[in-house]
Design a protein around this motif. Structure first.
Motif, PDB file in Angstrom:
ATOM      1  N   THR A  43       0.825  -1.204   0.000  1.00  0.00           N
ATOM      2  CA  THR A  43       0.000   0.000   0.000  1.00  0.00           C
ATOM      3  C   THR A  43       0.860   1.255   0.000  1.00  0.00           C
ATOM      4  OG1 THR A  43      -1.731  -1.179   1.189  1.00  0.00           O
ATOM      5  CG2 THR A  43      -1.851   1.210   1.232  1.00  0.00           C
ATOM      6  N   HIS A  44       1.993   1.209   0.670  1.00  0.00           N
ATOM      7  CA  HIS A  44       2.910   2.358   0.727  1.00  0.00           C
ATOM      8  C   HIS A  44       3.277   2.799  -0.683  1.00  0.00           C
ATOM      9  CE1 HIS A  44       6.684   4.563   1.244  1.00  0.00           C
ATOM     10  NE2 HIS A  44       6.341   4.756   2.516  1.00  0.00           N
ATOM     11  N   GLN A  49       2.735   6.169  -5.492  1.00  0.00           N
ATOM     12  CA  GLN A  49       2.693   6.226  -6.956  1.00  0.00           C
ATOM     13  C   GLN A  49       1.403   6.875  -7.463  1.00  0.00           C
ATOM     14  OE1 GLN A  49       5.282   5.793  -8.962  1.00  0.00           O
ATOM     15  NE2 GLN A  49       6.349   5.489  -7.025  1.00  0.00           N
ATOM     16  N   ALA A  50       0.301   6.651  -6.786  1.00  0.00           N
ATOM     17  CA  ALA A  50      -0.961   7.305  -7.185  1.00  0.00           C
ATOM     18  C   ALA A  50      -0.853   8.816  -6.984  1.00  0.00           C
ATOM     19  CB  ALA A  50      -2.133   6.734  -6.393  1.00  0.00           C
ATOM     20  N   ALA A  51      -0.261   9.233  -5.864  1.00  0.00           N
ATOM     21  CA  ALA A  51      -0.066  10.667  -5.607  1.00  0.00           C
ATOM     22  C   ALA A  51       0.875  11.266  -6.651  1.00  0.00           C
ATOM     23  CB  ALA A  51       0.479  10.892  -4.199  1.00  0.00           C
ATOM     24  N   ARG A  52       1.943  10.548  -6.970  1.00  0.00           N
ATOM     25  CA  ARG A  52       2.906  11.018  -7.970  1.00  0.00           C
ATOM     26  C   ARG A  52       2.246  11.106  -9.348  1.00  0.00           C
ATOM     27  NH1 ARG A  52       6.241   9.512 -11.918  1.00  0.00           N
ATOM     28  NH2 ARG A  52       8.254  10.580 -12.069  1.00  0.00           N
ATOM     29  N   SER A  53       1.475  10.099  -9.694  1.00  0.00           N
ATOM     30  CA  SER A  53       0.802  10.081 -10.992  1.00  0.00           C
ATOM     31  C   SER A  53      -0.198  11.234 -11.112  1.00  0.00           C
ATOM     32  CB  SER A  53       0.083   8.743 -11.189  1.00  0.00           C
ATOM     33  OG  SER A  53      -0.630   8.725 -12.387  1.00  0.00           O
ATOM     34  N   GLY A  54      -0.887  11.537 -10.022  1.00  0.00           N
ATOM     35  CA  GLY A  54      -1.819  12.671 -10.041  1.00  0.00           C
ATOM     36  C   GLY A  54      -1.114  13.961 -10.380  1.00  0.00           C
ATOM     37  N   LYS A  55       0.078  14.131  -9.867  1.00  0.00           N
ATOM     38  CA  LYS A  55       0.870  15.339 -10.103  1.00  0.00           C
ATOM     39  C   LYS A  55       1.547  15.301 -11.467  1.00  0.00           C
ATOM     40  CE  LYS A  55       4.816  15.663  -7.839  1.00  0.00           C
ATOM     41  NZ  LYS A  55       5.948  15.840  -8.737  1.00  0.00           N
ATOM     42  N   GLN A  56       2.228  14.221 -11.755  1.00  0.00           N
ATOM     43  CA  GLN A  56       3.048  14.149 -12.970  1.00  0.00           C
ATOM     44  C   GLN A  56       2.226  14.163 -14.252  1.00  0.00           C
ATOM     45  OE1 GLN A  56       5.875  15.073 -11.152  1.00  0.00           O
ATOM     46  NE2 GLN A  56       6.739  14.204 -13.006  1.00  0.00           N
ATOM     47  N   ASN A  57       1.033  13.600 -14.223  1.00  0.00           N
ATOM     48  CA  ASN A  57       0.218  13.605 -15.431  1.00  0.00           C
ATOM     49  C   ASN A  57      -0.348  14.990 -15.738  1.00  0.00           C
ATOM     50  OD1 ASN A  57       0.028  10.934 -16.883  1.00  0.00           O
ATOM     51  ND2 ASN A  57      -0.128  10.330 -14.739  1.00  0.00           N
ATOM     52  N   ILE A  58      -0.481  15.831 -14.730  1.00  0.00           N
ATOM     53  CA  ILE A  58      -0.828  17.228 -14.990  1.00  0.00           C
ATOM     54  C   ILE A  58       0.348  17.909 -15.693  1.00  0.00           C
ATOM     55  CG2 ILE A  58      -1.347  19.476 -13.944  1.00  0.00           C
ATOM     56  CD1 ILE A  58      -2.815  17.896 -11.701  1.00  0.00           C
ATOM     57  N   VAL A  59       1.559  17.635 -15.211  1.00  0.00           N
ATOM     58  CA  VAL A  59       2.766  18.194 -15.834  1.00  0.00           C
ATOM     59  C   VAL A  59       2.847  17.769 -17.297  1.00  0.00           C
ATOM     60  CG1 VAL A  59       5.307  18.124 -15.838  1.00  0.00           C
ATOM     61  CG2 VAL A  59       4.062  18.276 -13.670  1.00  0.00           C
ATOM     62  N   LEU A  91      -9.577   6.622   2.227  1.00  0.00           N
ATOM     63  CA  LEU A  91     -10.860   6.228   2.824  1.00  0.00           C
ATOM     64  C   LEU A  91     -10.765   4.822   3.421  1.00  0.00           C
ATOM     65  CD1 LEU A  91     -13.325   7.719   0.181  1.00  0.00           C
ATOM     66  CD2 LEU A  91     -12.781   8.636   2.470  1.00  0.00           C
ATOM     67  N   ASP A  92     -10.042   3.914   2.742  1.00  0.00           N
ATOM     68  CA  ASP A  92      -9.820   2.571   3.290  1.00  0.00           C
ATOM     69  C   ASP A  92      -9.032   2.647   4.592  1.00  0.00           C
ATOM     70  OD1 ASP A  92     -11.114   1.375   1.146  1.00  0.00           O
ATOM     71  OD2 ASP A  92      -9.269   0.718   0.150  1.00  0.00           O
ATOM     72  N   PHE A  93      -7.969   3.434   4.598  1.00  0.00           N
ATOM     73  CA  PHE A  93      -7.148   3.595   5.804  1.00  0.00           C
ATOM     74  C   PHE A  93      -8.012   4.074   6.969  1.00  0.00           C
ATOM     75  CE2 PHE A  93      -4.580   6.148   8.699  1.00  0.00           C
ATOM     76  CZ  PHE A  93      -3.494   5.327   8.951  1.00  0.00           C
TER      77      PHE A  93
END
Length: 188
Positions: A43-44, A49-59, A91-93
């Motif tokens: 999960t870590h 990676q989900a947080a990074r993808s959210g940012k990097q795909n905007i870039v 939300l799962d956490f």
């Protein structure tokens, strides 16, 4: 007649509020994971990676914007999807640990929403994030995620409207070539 201005770069991704909030989400997620989830837990890596993808795909979407509305929309869509995935992880956490998700009626929700609307810069949030307990931190991050998803959806709509007004890159190039030919033919 001047040739059309095609394949022009848009403003820097750094000026997009959606990027700024996504960067804050990434930084907050990084620190959240450091204190809550072992690096050996799958999960870590998935949340980071989900947080990074959210940012990097905007870039990447903004960087490709001058040459392809289709790619810009696609990449913004990937960013939005990644943030939805990250939201579900938070939300799962919270659910599995009995941490309450603040509802619209919670006494702190209004202030949290107002604060997160006013502030986009990651440095603002990092100043106090270490002092927040998991309930406060998770509710802050999910609020930022909801806001960023909304902003990305608005960006996608703006790209669609721009495409309808101006057309795609091939269409713009063709119009520019015709304008150039016509202006040079008239000068002879």
């Amino acid at each position: 007649m001047e040739p059309l201005d095609f394949a022009k770069s848009k403003t820097s991704y750094r000026k997009l509020y959606a990027f700024q909030k996504a960067e804050a989400i990434y930084d907050l997620t990084y620190h959240f994971l450091q204190r809550n989830i072992s690096r050996h837990d799958r999960t870590h890596d998935q949340m980071l990676q989900a947080a990074r993808s959210g940012k990097q795909n905007i870039v990447e979407g903004r960087s490709d914007a001058g040459s392809s509305a289709e790619m810009e929309i696609k990449l913004y869509g990937v960013a939005r999807g990644s943030l939805h995935e990250l939201l579900n992880d938070y939300l799962d956490f919270m659910r599995t640990r009995g941490i309450p998700k603040w509802t619209i009626d919670h006494p702190r929700t209004k202030k949290l929403r107002e604060t997160s609307i006013k502030h986009n810069d990651t440095s603002y949030y990092m100043k106090f994030s270490a002092r927040l307990n998991n309930e406060e931190l998770c509710n802050l991050i999910i609020t930022l995620i909801y806001q960023t998803i909304s902003m990305i959806s608005k960006l996608i709509e703006l790209v669609k409207e721009d495409f309808l007004r101006k057309g795609g890159i091939k269409e713009q190039m063709y119009k520019a070539r015709l304008n150039y030919r016509n202006s040079n033919t008239n000068q002879k």
